[in-house]
Design a protein around this motif. Structure first.
Motif, PDB file in Angstrom:
ATOM      1  N   LEU A 100     -22.267   1.681 -57.872  1.00  0.00           N
ATOM      2  CA  LEU A 100     -22.982   2.972 -57.882  1.00  0.00           C
ATOM      3  C   LEU A 100     -24.482   2.767 -58.104  1.00  0.00           C
ATOM      4  N   ALA A 101     -24.820   1.843 -58.999  1.00  0.00           N
ATOM      5  CA  ALA A 101     -26.231   1.585 -59.312  1.00  0.00           C
ATOM      6  C   ALA A 101     -26.958   1.011 -58.097  1.00  0.00           C
ATOM      7  N   LEU A 102     -26.325   0.076 -57.413  1.00  0.00           N
ATOM      8  CA  LEU A 102     -26.986  -0.532 -56.247  1.00  0.00           C
ATOM      9  C   LEU A 102     -27.139   0.486 -55.117  1.00  0.00           C
ATOM     10  N   ILE A 103     -26.108   1.305 -54.902  1.00  0.00           N
ATOM     11  CA  ILE A 103     -26.216   2.323 -53.842  1.00  0.00           C
ATOM     12  C   ILE A 103     -27.347   3.303 -54.167  1.00  0.00           C
ATOM     13  N   ALA A 104     -27.462   3.712 -55.425  1.00  0.00           N
ATOM     14  CA  ALA A 104     -28.560   4.619 -55.805  1.00  0.00           C
ATOM     15  C   ALA A 104     -29.907   3.950 -55.556  1.00  0.00           C
ATOM     16  N   MET A 105     -30.015   2.677 -55.923  1.00  0.00           N
ATOM     17  CA  MET A 105     -31.275   1.954 -55.734  1.00  0.00           C
ATOM     18  C   MET A 105     -31.636   1.879 -54.252  1.00  0.00           C
ATOM     19  N   LEU A 106     -30.653   1.544 -53.432  1.00  0.00           N
ATOM     20  CA  LEU A 106     -30.911   1.373 -51.995  1.00  0.00           C
ATOM     21  C   LEU A 106     -31.202   2.716 -51.322  1.00  0.00           C
ATOM     22  N   THR A 107     -30.458   3.744 -51.684  1.00  0.00           N
ATOM     23  CA  THR A 107     -30.678   5.060 -51.078  1.00  0.00           C
ATOM     24  C   THR A 107     -32.037   5.620 -51.484  1.00  0.00           C
ATOM     25  N   GLY A 108     -32.523   5.205 -52.649  1.00  0.00           N
ATOM     26  CA  GLY A 108     -33.827   5.652 -53.135  1.00  0.00           C
ATOM     27  C   GLY A 108     -34.967   5.326 -52.188  1.00  0.00           C
ATOM     28  N   VAL A 109     -34.775   4.330 -51.333  1.00  0.00           N
ATOM     29  CA  VAL A 109     -35.816   3.994 -50.339  1.00  0.00           C
ATOM     30  C   VAL A 109     -36.204   5.253 -49.560  1.00  0.00           C
ATOM     31  N   ASN A 110     -35.213   6.099 -49.277  1.00  0.00           N
ATOM     32  CA  ASN A 110     -35.479   7.310 -48.492  1.00  0.00           C
ATOM     33  C   ASN A 110     -36.480   8.255 -49.140  1.00  0.00           C
ATOM     34  N   THR A 111     -36.622   8.207 -50.447  1.00  0.00           N
ATOM     35  CA  THR A 111     -37.537   9.158 -51.098  1.00  0.00           C
ATOM     36  C   THR A 111     -39.004   8.787 -50.887  1.00  0.00           C
ATOM     37  N   TRP A 112     -39.284   7.534 -50.528  1.00  0.00           N
ATOM     38  CA  TRP A 112     -40.693   7.164 -50.364  1.00  0.00           C
ATOM     39  C   TRP A 112     -41.011   6.460 -49.056  1.00  0.00           C
ATOM     40  N   PHE A 113     -39.994   6.005 -48.309  1.00  0.00           N
ATOM     41  CA  PHE A 113     -40.286   5.254 -47.091  1.00  0.00           C
ATOM     42  C   PHE A 113     -40.903   6.139 -46.010  1.00  0.00           C
ATOM     43  N   ARG A 114     -42.004   5.676 -45.435  1.00  0.00           N
ATOM     44  CA  ARG A 114     -42.588   6.328 -44.274  1.00  0.00           C
ATOM     45  C   ARG A 114     -42.823   5.262 -43.221  1.00  0.00           C
ATOM     46  N   GLU A 115     -42.540   5.596 -41.960  1.00  0.00           N
ATOM     47  CA  GLU A 115     -42.689   4.638 -40.851  1.00  0.00           C
ATOM     48  C   GLU A 115     -44.075   4.000 -40.858  1.00  0.00           C
ATOM     49  N   ALA A 116     -45.076   4.795 -41.204  1.00  0.00           N
ATOM     50  CA  ALA A 116     -46.459   4.312 -41.118  1.00  0.00           C
ATOM     51  C   ALA A 116     -46.950   3.723 -42.434  1.00  0.00           C
ATOM     52  N   GLY A 117     -46.029   3.483 -43.363  1.00  0.00           N
ATOM     53  CA  GLY A 117     -46.440   3.008 -44.688  1.00  0.00           C
ATOM     54  C   GLY A 117     -46.870   1.550 -44.707  1.00  0.00           C
ATOM     55  N   ARG A 118     -47.173   1.083 -45.921  1.00  0.00           N
ATOM     56  CA  ARG A 118     -47.667  -0.274 -46.158  1.00  0.00           C
ATOM     57  C   ARG A 118     -46.658  -1.336 -45.728  1.00  0.00           C
ATOM     58  N   LEU A 119     -45.368  -1.054 -45.882  1.00  0.00           N
ATOM     59  CA  LEU A 119     -44.328  -2.050 -45.625  1.00  0.00           C
ATOM     60  C   LEU A 119     -43.436  -1.620 -44.466  1.00  0.00           C
ATOM     61  N   SER A 120     -43.058  -2.593 -43.634  1.00  0.00           N
ATOM     62  CA  SER A 120     -42.079  -2.312 -42.579  1.00  0.00           C
ATOM     63  C   SER A 120     -40.688  -2.255 -43.207  1.00  0.00           C
ATOM     64  N   LEU A 121     -39.732  -1.707 -42.468  1.00  0.00           N
ATOM     65  CA  LEU A 121     -38.376  -1.637 -42.982  1.00  0.00           C
ATOM     66  C   LEU A 121     -37.812  -3.051 -43.180  1.00  0.00           C
ATOM     67  N   ALA A 122     -38.201  -3.978 -42.321  1.00  0.00           N
ATOM     68  CA  ALA A 122     -37.733  -5.370 -42.460  1.00  0.00           C
ATOM     69  C   ALA A 122     -38.257  -5.972 -43.780  1.00  0.00           C
ATOM     70  N   GLU A 123     -39.502  -5.691 -44.116  1.00  0.00           N
ATOM     71  CA  GLU A 123     -40.065  -6.200 -45.380  1.00  0.00           C
ATOM     72  C   GLU A 123     -39.365  -5.552 -46.578  1.00  0.00           C
ATOM     73  N   ILE A 124     -39.083  -4.255 -46.448  1.00  0.00           N
ATOM     74  CA  ILE A 124     -38.396  -3.543 -47.534  1.00  0.00           C
ATOM     75  C   ILE A 124     -36.990  -4.122 -47.736  1.00  0.00           C
ATOM     76  N   GLU A 125     -36.276  -4.340 -46.639  1.00  0.00           N
ATOM     77  CA  GLU A 125     -34.937  -4.971 -46.727  1.00  0.00           C
ATOM     78  C   GLU A 125     -35.015  -6.281 -47.496  1.00  0.00           C
ATOM     79  N   GLU A 126     -36.030  -7.058 -47.198  1.00  0.00           N
ATOM     80  CA  GLU A 126     -36.184  -8.375 -47.809  1.00  0.00           C
ATOM     81  C   GLU A 126     -36.399  -8.240 -49.331  1.00  0.00           C
TER      82      GLU A 126
END
Lengths: 196, 196
Positions: free
Chosen positions: A158-184
């Motif tokens: 449950l904790a890991l799923i909450a942490m991973l889903t939390g990306v949605n609250t701040w991720f923007r396509e044009a942000g500082r980090l690509s999704l590949a970098e965030i995954e890493e």
């Protein structure tokens, strides 16, 4: 009854669901009327009832469709017989990618649980438990093999799923980090969280 | 203008905020009218305007009050000059306890951001950044002292906050684990996430 491919029903059904998803995410389920959904699709309010018996069914079907899609994609994309560490890395990257591409559906999946009937809530919760159970199984396999050290695999899932889903609250396509970098970065955190 | 202690205003103001919080959390901001809030408090709709200029201000004030309370409590309860590991443990336990006791306020703090005016959104986001910044500062201090190994302290701060706040989605007072046990499990995960 046979349907002609590309018939009115085939095209309008998905448009009704898409309009409902967008409006529920923007305004909240309780504030959106069937009339508004019909207007967004460009049909008469009465015509909506060809596609759904009521707004409650529409919400439940949207949430169930999101969970079904998640489970089907996860099954299809998950390599068979992976070692627990590989399976956990795959889960981490899959979850981030899948959810980042479906911000509205993820948002209403958390926010509108309160508006489901008891029966529909049970249906959605059961699907969610299947998904959480898959992560929990990976964690338990890792504990069994000695690859992971986790005091409570259920809570860790449950904790890991909450942490991973939390990306949605701040991720923007044009942000500082690509999704590949965030995954890493997230995979690095997840790996350490379960490490021996 | 001086007010008598225990006057109508003193008592009704908090009751308006409490009623609004409960109704927004249950039905969603957009579906709740000032009339419903007044009915819940037991006053005429017109009387509400003694306490708030409009529903938008009421929502913004609720979210700001939640963040203010969080920041004040965090400042008051945080030991001074702690080593980064101690500070991180304190933050972890504080965050879980504070949020578990305020489920409705936490829920609308995430769900109703979409309904804030641009100005109010900026105000709430600024408060949230202050709080996230406190965790980020702890993480950076730990990296500087060699206690932590974190590739991106900003992302780690957001990830940890999402993980900790996630407790609210499943914690029940009568559940399998006490809040003290949950704090312990989460602190174990947080400590490992940042470990060298």
């Amino acid at each position: 009854m046979a349907r002609t491919i590309g018939s009115h029903s085939d095209i309008t059904g998905p448009r009704v669901r898409e309009a409902a998803l967008t409006l529920f995410a923007r305004h909240g389920y309780a504030a959106v009327s069937m009339r508004q959904i019909a207007a967004e699709v460009g049909v008469q309010a009465g015509a909506l009832y060809n596609y759904t018996p009521d707004k409650q069914s529409l919400l439940a079907d949207l949430l169930a469709a999101h969970m079904d899609e998640l489970l089907v994609a996860h099954t299809a994309e998950t390599p068979k017989n992976s070692a627990p560490t590989d399976a956990l890395e795959h889960f981490t990257r899959f979850h981030i990618r899948f959810n980042a591409a479906r911000a509205d559906a993820v948002f209403i999946s958390y926010m509108e649980l309160r508006n489901l009937s008891a029966e529909n809530f049970g249906r959605i919760e059961a699907l969610r438990r299947v998904y959480e159970g898959r992560l929990e199984a990976i964690l338990r396999a890792g504990v069994a093999s000695g690859a992971f050290d986790i005091p409570d695999p259920k809570i860790t899932a449950l904790a890991l799923i909450a942490m991973l889903t939390g990306v949605n609250t701040w991720f923007r396509e044009a942000g500082r980090l690509s999704l590949a970098e965030i995954e890493e970065i997230y995979w690095g955190m997840v790996r350490k969280t379960v490490a021996v």
